[in-house]
Design an enzyme around this catalytic site. Sequence first.
Site, mmCIF file in Angstrom:
data_model
loop_
_atom_site.group_PDB
_atom_site.id
_atom_site.type_symbol
_atom_site.label_atom_id
_atom_site.label_comp_id
_atom_site.label_asym_id
_atom_site.label_seq_id
_atom_site.Cartn_x
_atom_site.Cartn_y
_atom_site.Cartn_z
ATOM 1 N N ASP A 34 0.499 -0.793 0.136
ATOM 2 C CA ASP A 34 -0.351 0.027 0.163
ATOM 3 C C ASP A 34 0.798 1.090 0.161
ATOM 4 O O ASP A 34 0.703 2.042 -0.048
ATOM 5 C CB ASP A 34 -1.103 0.004 0.822
ATOM 6 N N GLY A 35 2.033 1.171 0.278
ATOM 7 C CA GLY A 35 3.155 2.267 -0.396
ATOM 8 C C GLY A 35 3.597 2.477 1.240
ATOM 9 O O GLY A 35 4.376 3.852 0.520
ATOM 10 N N LYS A 193 17.721 40.492 -7.600
ATOM 11 C CA LYS A 193 16.146 39.122 -7.910
ATOM 12 C C LYS A 193 15.043 39.737 -7.717
ATOM 13 O O LYS A 193 14.781 39.749 -6.590
ATOM 14 C CB LYS A 193 17.134 38.142 -8.072
ATOM 15 N N ASP A 220 26.365 30.060 -6.718
ATOM 16 C CA ASP A 220 25.096 30.149 -5.456
ATOM 17 C C ASP A 220 25.325 28.756 -4.752
ATOM 18 O O ASP A 220 25.305 28.476 -5.422
ATOM 19 C CB ASP A 220 23.637 29.908 -6.493
ATOM 20 N N SER A 224 17.859 25.160 -8.285
ATOM 21 C CA SER A 224 16.672 24.460 -7.806
ATOM 22 C C SER A 224 16.651 24.134 -9.557
ATOM 23 O O SER A 224 16.732 23.590 -10.271
ATOM 24 C CB SER A 224 15.856 24.772 -6.737
HETATM 25 C C1 R5P Z 1 17.616 30.923 -3.157
HETATM 26 O O1 R5P Z 1 17.367 32.263 -2.488
HETATM 27 C C2 R5P Z 1 18.476 30.308 -4.116
HETATM 28 O O2 R5P Z 1 19.741 30.851 -3.663
HETATM 29 C C3 R5P Z 1 18.068 30.581 -4.739
HETATM 30 O O3 R5P Z 1 18.586 31.065 -5.859
HETATM 31 C C4 R5P Z 1 17.387 29.310 -5.299
HETATM 32 O O4 R5P Z 1 16.310 28.796 -4.258
HETATM 33 C C5 R5P Z 1 17.168 28.825 -6.945
HETATM 34 O O5 R5P Z 1 16.221 28.161 -6.945
HETATM 35 P P1 R5P Z 1 15.767 28.299 -8.897
HETATM 36 O O6 R5P Z 1 17.271 27.618 -9.387
HETATM 37 O O7 R5P Z 1 14.975 27.194 -9.014
HETATM 38 O O8 R5P Z 1 15.846 29.782 -9.909
#
Ligand code: R5P
Length: 293
Positions: A34-35, A193, A220, A224
């Site tokens: 069931d997961g 940004k 950075d 994501s």
């Molecule tokens: C945000 O403050 C982080 O340092 C990254 O710049 C950010 O979360 C990156 O997210 P994404 O790649 O989705 O733009």
Amino acid sequence: MIITSCGNSILIAKQLARKLKVKYSPLKISFFPDGELYLRFKDNVKGKKVVIIHSFQPNSNLSLLKVLFAATTAKDLGAKKIILIAPYLAYLRQDKRFKPGEAISSRVMAKYLNASIDQLITFDPHLHRYRSLDEIFTIPTQKLTANELIADYIQKKFKPVKDIVIVGPDRESYQWAEAIAQKIGAESTILWKKRSSSRKVNVNVVKLVDLKGKHIVIVDDLISTGHTIAEAAKLAKKKGARKITAMAVHGLFAEQGYERLKKAGVQQIITTNCIKHKSNQIEITPLLIKSIR
Ligand code: R5P
């Protein structure tokens, strides 16, 4: 001491166990029809210090559950101390209620970890509105940074330094971008940004720095979806950059993030192995060994 992993950082866990000459003890993790999650320690943990090494990506939600199951079970079985090494710790970006009624995910995650583990070690946690992990954790925490490793990589691989401009794509990134620029003696700038949603960002230049003909290294903490760095790269290209490299501690690459960066003109994408990915070029294990010792 025994070292184990819930699946995402097995290589790091095994490396660490080998270097520290302690046992790597695999967990049995599977799912019921069931997961529901099933987890079992194969070795006796009674009276032992149990180190769980597990990055919260891929799959942050399941990662949290696996870690909670492993830590609670180890304690139940009589482990003396439970240390979680999460090379990437998730949920930290939701550090306030942006809209009424929202869960402050970072606090929820910390509440459950506080109740299950005795110590936390992590790499470059996304601390923006929190100044330190102590604002949400009651257990001892150790924050390691890959900044030195990234700076060493740039110094070794990219030459001459006068050709390089380190770019932080947003205000939060100054912690990484400026520290690295200072260490290698390169010029740097932080962009402005505006994020209108998880998938829509705009970036702009604040400090005037000549990017023409330069090798732009965008740094950075995490990538994501890649929208942030993609926008920064497009801007750098418009300003005449000769070459664009993206570097991050944590490469999540959600929703084709890697391809998005390539399409935006990023020639090289380099990450640490905090999250396993083909862009991994920087090993965090040496720092972990020092910290555990
Ligand atoms: C945000 O403050 C982080 O340092 C990254 O710049 C950010 O979360 C990156 O997210 P994404 O790649 O989705 O733009």
